[in-house]
Design a protein around this motif. Structure first.
Motif, PDB file in Angstrom:
ATOM      1  N   GLU A   1       0.822  -1.212   0.000  1.00 23.23           N
ATOM      2  CA  GLU A   1       0.000   0.000   0.000  1.00 23.23           C
ATOM      3  C   GLU A   1       0.860   1.267   0.000  1.00 23.23           C
ATOM      4  O   GLU A   1       0.476   2.291  -0.565  1.00 23.23           O
ATOM      5  N   PHE A   2       2.029   1.184   0.622  1.00 19.39           N
ATOM      6  CA  PHE A   2       2.884   2.363   0.746  1.00 19.39           C
ATOM      7  C   PHE A   2       3.984   2.421  -0.315  1.00 19.39           C
ATOM      8  O   PHE A   2       4.513   3.489  -0.612  1.00 19.39           O
ATOM      9  N   TRP A   3       4.324   1.282  -0.867  1.00 24.04           N
ATOM     10  CA  TRP A   3       5.442   1.170  -1.812  1.00 24.04           C
ATOM     11  C   TRP A   3       5.047   0.165  -2.886  1.00 24.04           C
ATOM     12  O   TRP A   3       5.604  -0.913  -2.973  1.00 24.04           O
ATOM     13  N   PRO A   4       4.027   0.472  -3.692  1.00 28.04           N
ATOM     14  CA  PRO A   4       3.389  -0.528  -4.545  1.00 28.04           C
ATOM     15  C   PRO A   4       4.316  -1.248  -5.517  1.00 28.04           C
ATOM     16  O   PRO A   4       4.342  -2.477  -5.555  1.00 28.04           O
ATOM     17  N   VAL A   5       5.079  -0.514  -6.293  1.00 27.37           N
ATOM     18  CA  VAL A   5       5.927  -1.167  -7.296  1.00 27.37           C
ATOM     19  C   VAL A   5       7.135  -1.822  -6.641  1.00 27.37           C
ATOM     20  O   VAL A   5       7.457  -2.982  -6.909  1.00 27.37           O
TER      21      VAL A   5
END
Length: 395
Positions: A356-360
């Motif tokens: 959610e915070f660092w998708p890729v």
């Protein structure tokens, strides 16, 4: 060893002497390749489309390609011990492995849906029939639920393939999600037997972990019930009753896990890897309960807790231990497997908590951890699986 002709068994190439050998190796190799391939597909650099597109391929193959291969390898090996009858080996085992491989190649080659449906369903049906024939021959009723879950897995696979044939993404998703929770049922069934047994042996505990029979039966019924709800399209939207069912399953798995604890297990990698993976099964159930109760926005973290942490983690830990035992080696894995177990846990945390915070970045990190973990198994266990047993026995 008492139920097979030694001379005949020793004449079979080692890779084809028991089901765990080809399916553990092929399943782990497929896992190590398939997830990086999915990441490349997301980046648009693959240059071709498998049957149904990359999303259809990815969600189907994790369950019915990778997961079912490992389950088949485990069951086709265990059934020889359960029944006292010779397990599948030699040319019949090679033919079954080629059926599995043909379906994997068919998906990637973009085979039309109808012939692919036929090719895909032969494997789970044959595995179910082989298990049923051997178990029914000796009337071993306590393992009949294994056959029931295999049949349901074949039906779920059929439902997903029907969705592919009709171009119905929702129907395919129903079949895959049903398959996911049937895999969870199998993990609960097999894990509930072997984790306490392996723990008792691994820490030198005298007394066995006594099971709670009614709880084991409830968990065995609960996960297939979830799968049936998904197959019927009833689990795709949040629902309070389904949330209660998931909450009860999660609590049940936690109770089980708590009763199997022994502080000495945390010094044994082949044990703590199993316990951490089983904990993800409880997390997945509780996460699904939270989504159904409206406490979280998406079921995706819970689904990946199940797929990556529970299924991937339990499979990696199980095949690492079973392969040692069934090739006549001490239960001391190569040191690299400790790194593999840790990487699998880190990958799960990245996919479940960081996306959610660092998708890729979290997706790439999780995929890298997964691929390296299963790649390490292939590198260090392929020689064991392709050679005769270290103790000179058949099998």
């Amino acid at each position: 060893m008492q139920v097979i002709d030694r001379r005949k068994a020793m004449s079979i190439p080692p890779l084809l002497r028991l089901g765990f050998r080809p399916f553990f190796l092929a399943g782990a190799l497929f896992a190590a390749i398939a997830v990086p391939l999915w990441i490349l597909a997301l980046q648009g650099v693959t240059g071709w489309q498998p049957s149904g597109g990359w999303l259809a391929w990815h969600r189907h193959e994790l369950v019915f390609g990778f997961g079912l291969a490992i389950i088949a390898g485990f069951l086709l090996t265990a059934v020889q011990t359960w029944t006292g009858l010779p397990g599948l080996s030699g040319k019949p085992l090679a033919a079954l492995a080629l059926l599995w491989l043909g379906a994997r190649a068919g998906w990637l080659a973009g085979t039309p849906a109808l012939p692919l449906l036929v090719l895909e369903l032969i494997f789970p049906v044959v595995v179910a029939l082989v298990m049923a024939r051997m178990l029914f021959a000796v009337r071993q009723k306590k393992n009949y639920p294994v056959v029931a879950v295999l049949i349901l897995l074949a039906l779920a696979d059929g439902l997903s393939m029907l969705g592919l044939l009709r171009g119905d993404d929702g129907l395919q998703r129903q079949g895959v999600l049903a398959g996911v929770w049937l895999i969870a049922a199998m993990l609960g069934l097999i894990g509930g037997r072997v984790i306490p047994f392996f723990t008792q042996r691994g820490v030198g505990r005298v007394e066995a972990f006594a099971p709670i029979v009614w709880l084991d039966r409830a968990l065995l019924i609960g996960a297939p019930l979830v799968a049936i709800l998904y197959a019927a399209g009833l689990g795709l939207t949040a629902s309070l009753p389904v949330g209660v069912l998931f909450a009860l399953l999660g609590i049940g798995h936690l109770v089980r896990l708590a009763r199997w604890q022994d502080k000495r297990l945390w010094r044994v990698p082949l044990l703590w890897s199993l316990h951490l993976a089983y904990a993800w099964l409880a997390v997945a159930c509780l996460g699904m309960a939270a989504w159904n109760f409206g406490w979280v926005a998406s079921p995706s973290p819970a689904t990946h807790a199940l797929n990556v942490g529970a299924m991937g983690g339990l499979i990696l830990a199980m095949i690492a231990r079973v392969s040692l035992g069934h090739t006549g080696r001490p239960l001391q894995p190569p040191r690299a497997m400790i790194a593999a177990f840790i990487l699998l846990q880190l990958g799960t945390l990245a996919r479940v908590l960081l996306v959610e915070f660092w998708p890729v970045g979290s997706l790439h990190l999780a995929a890298t951890c997964w691929a390296i973990a299963f790649g390490l198994f292939v590198i260090f266990y392929a020689p064991m699986l392709c050679r005769t047993r270290a103790d000179g026995h058949p099998g």
